[in-house]
Design an enzyme around this catalytic site. Structure first.
Site, PDB file in Angstrom:
ATOM      1  N   GLY A   1       0.810  -1.217   0.000  1.00 43.32           N
ATOM      2  CA  GLY A   1       0.000   0.000   0.000  1.00 43.32           C
ATOM      3  C   GLY A   1       0.841   1.265   0.000  1.00 43.32           C
TER       4      GLY A   1
ATOM      5  N   ASP B   1      -2.062   8.587  -5.971  1.00 39.95           N
ATOM      6  CA  ASP B   1      -0.738   7.964  -5.888  1.00 39.95           C
ATOM      7  C   ASP B   1       0.164   8.450  -7.018  1.00 39.95           C
ATOM      8  OD1 ASP B   1      -2.100   6.605  -3.943  1.00 39.95           O
ATOM      9  OD2 ASP B   1      -2.217   4.723  -5.054  1.00 39.95           O
TER      10      ASP B   1
HETATM   11  C1  GLA Z   1      -5.174   3.313  -3.515  1.00 37.70           C
HETATM   12  C2  GLA Z   1      -5.527   4.035  -4.816  1.00 37.70           C
HETATM   13  C3  GLA Z   1      -5.683   5.534  -4.599  1.00 37.70           C
HETATM   14  C4  GLA Z   1      -6.603   5.840  -3.430  1.00 37.70           C
HETATM   15  C5  GLA Z   1      -6.219   5.006  -2.209  1.00 37.70           C
HETATM   16  C6  GLA Z   1      -7.205   5.166  -1.080  1.00 37.70           C
HETATM   17  O1  GLA Z   1      -3.905   3.689  -3.093  1.00 37.70           O
HETATM   18  O2  GLA Z   1      -4.537   3.794  -5.783  1.00 37.70           O
HETATM   19  O3  GLA Z   1      -6.131   6.137  -5.789  1.00 37.70           O
HETATM   20  O4  GLA Z   1      -7.945   5.650  -3.781  1.00 37.70           O
HETATM   21  O5  GLA Z   1      -6.121   3.628  -2.506  1.00 37.70           O
HETATM   22  O6  GLA Z   1      -7.174   6.458  -0.610  1.00 37.70           O
END
Ligand code: GLA
Length: 384
Positions: free
Chosen positions: A127, A175
């Site tokens: 993540g 991101d």
């Molecule tokens: C992932 C997705 C982002 C966002 C996050 C939650 O990282 O790639 O675009 O939605 O989850 O905030």
């Protein structure tokens, strides 16, 4: 970082017979506030971190792209730019390269053939946006080889298109945008509706600690796409273009007529958008107690209303907050369903927190946590 670069150059040379001509470096990220708000046209407050993907490249004299993935046991891939680019059925990493070429070709950019090697030190499936950094670094290097210039927002949108159109993850833009536009020492408040970026300095008294639960997330996550659909359904039911457009009193009034799951999702998004502004203001005041409170409220909302945490991540948050009290903040970060928690706390408390994790996490979860010290970092750049 130097080791990463020398590893890239060595891997590139042994595969392709010469050093790369260019190396693009894209950072991973932690999100400090605003999760599952980006695809609702909402607000987020991420910062890029000093963990990177490097993509090295040099031109070829044919119309092909050849790729080496150093961290995937030196797996390789090759495809032609003048034939339809299919997705790779077994090497998931290949689809970020194939997808990058495909989204550029579909937008009528002329691409030159090249050799590419990629490596990185962002933990995968944690993540921390290793895949966004991969897409951003590869697009940047393809742009260099093919002499194309992109504005930052354009580059981020293309990287998002790689995920949305080729890889099959309906992610938002956070991101990719923070990997492009990160800044040393700062988080960046992003309005995902206007894509306005506002640097927000993190108080100098607080440092970042990122703790990986080591509960692996799937890269293309069905639950993630389901949350996104639920948000759209909630907005649709409420007669709104998106949940950003929703006011508190409107949700309160409609709540009893709504599917309770959709109502919970909508409450999370509404409150979480507000918390982004609150956390930014608390950073400016250097108000650690408020930072602690706001991050705790966000975690509870992600746990109880958006339902994207897992018990191991909740346990980490409990362990860290019980040691730290209101001397710092802690919450899950990113998409959820495993992955990492992020803490902001004084350096002097690191030892105690790490000890508490070592003592209590394994016994409560059966897993070992990994702990990373991270610093807010700059966005995409050419480092060679
Ligand atoms: C992932 C997705 C982002 C966002 C996050 C939650 O990282 O790639 O675009 O939605 O989850 O905030």
């Amino acid at each position: 970082m130097n080791n990463l670069l020398s590893g890239l150059k060595a891997g590139f040379s042994s595969q392709f017979g010469a050093s790369p001509e260019w190396v693009a470096r894209a950072p991973g990220r932690v999100n400090l506030m605003g999760d599952h708000t980006d695809y609702n046209a909402g607000l987020v407050l991420p910062c890029a971190i000093d963990r990177y993907v490097l993509a090295g490249s040099s031109p070829r004299d044919d119309n092909e792209i050849h790729v080496l993935a150093i961290d995937a046991n030196n797996e390789s891939d090759a495809f032609k730019l003048d034939k339809p680019i299919e997705s790779h059925s077994t090497q998931l990493w290949s689809n970020y390269i194939r997808g990058a070429a495909q989204v550029l070709l579909e937008r009528n950019y002329a691409l030159a053939g090249c050799n590419i090697a990629v490596t990185g030190n962002i933990p995968q499936g944690a993540g921390l946006s290793s895949s966004a950094a991969l897409a951003v670094s590869v697009l940047r290097t393809l742009a260099e080889v093919s002499k194309i210039q992109f504005q930052p927002v354009e580059l981020a949108r293309l990287a998002q298109a790689v995920e949305n159109e080729f890889v099959g993850c309906a992610c938002g833009i956070m991101d990719q945008l923070i990997s492009v536009a990160g800044m040393n020492d700062s988080a960046i408040a992003i309005d995902c509706s206007s894509l306005a970026l506002t640097p927000i300095r993190i108080p100098a008294s607080l440092s970042l600690l990122v703790i990986n639960s080591n509960v692996q997330r799937a890269l293309v996550d069905g639950q993630y796409n389901l949350r996104r659909e639920q948000c759209h359904s909630a907005a649709h039911f409420l007669g709104k273009p998106n949940l950003r457009a929703l006011e508190t009193h409107e949700l309160r009034e409609a709540e009893s007529r709504m599917d309770p799951i959709l109502a919970r999702r909508a409450w999370h998004v509404l409150d979480e958008n507000r918390r982004v502004g609150e956390l930014a203001a608390a950073f400016e005041r250097e108000d650690t107690a408020a930072i602690s409170r706001i991050m705790a409220a966000s975690h509870l909302s992600l746990r109880d209303l958006f339902e994207v945490t897992v018990p191991e991540v909740d346990l980490l948050v409990d362990i860290v907050s019980s040691v730290m009290g209101d001397q710092g903040g802690v919450r899950m970060t990113g998409g959820g369903f495993g992955g990492c928690v992020v803490a902001l706390l004084p350096n002097s408390r690191f030892g105690e927190v790490e000890q508490a994790i070592r003592q209590n996490y394994h016994s409560g979860s059966g897993l070992e946590a990994s702990i990373y010290h991270a610093r807010p970092a700059g966005g995409i750049s050419l480092v060679h």
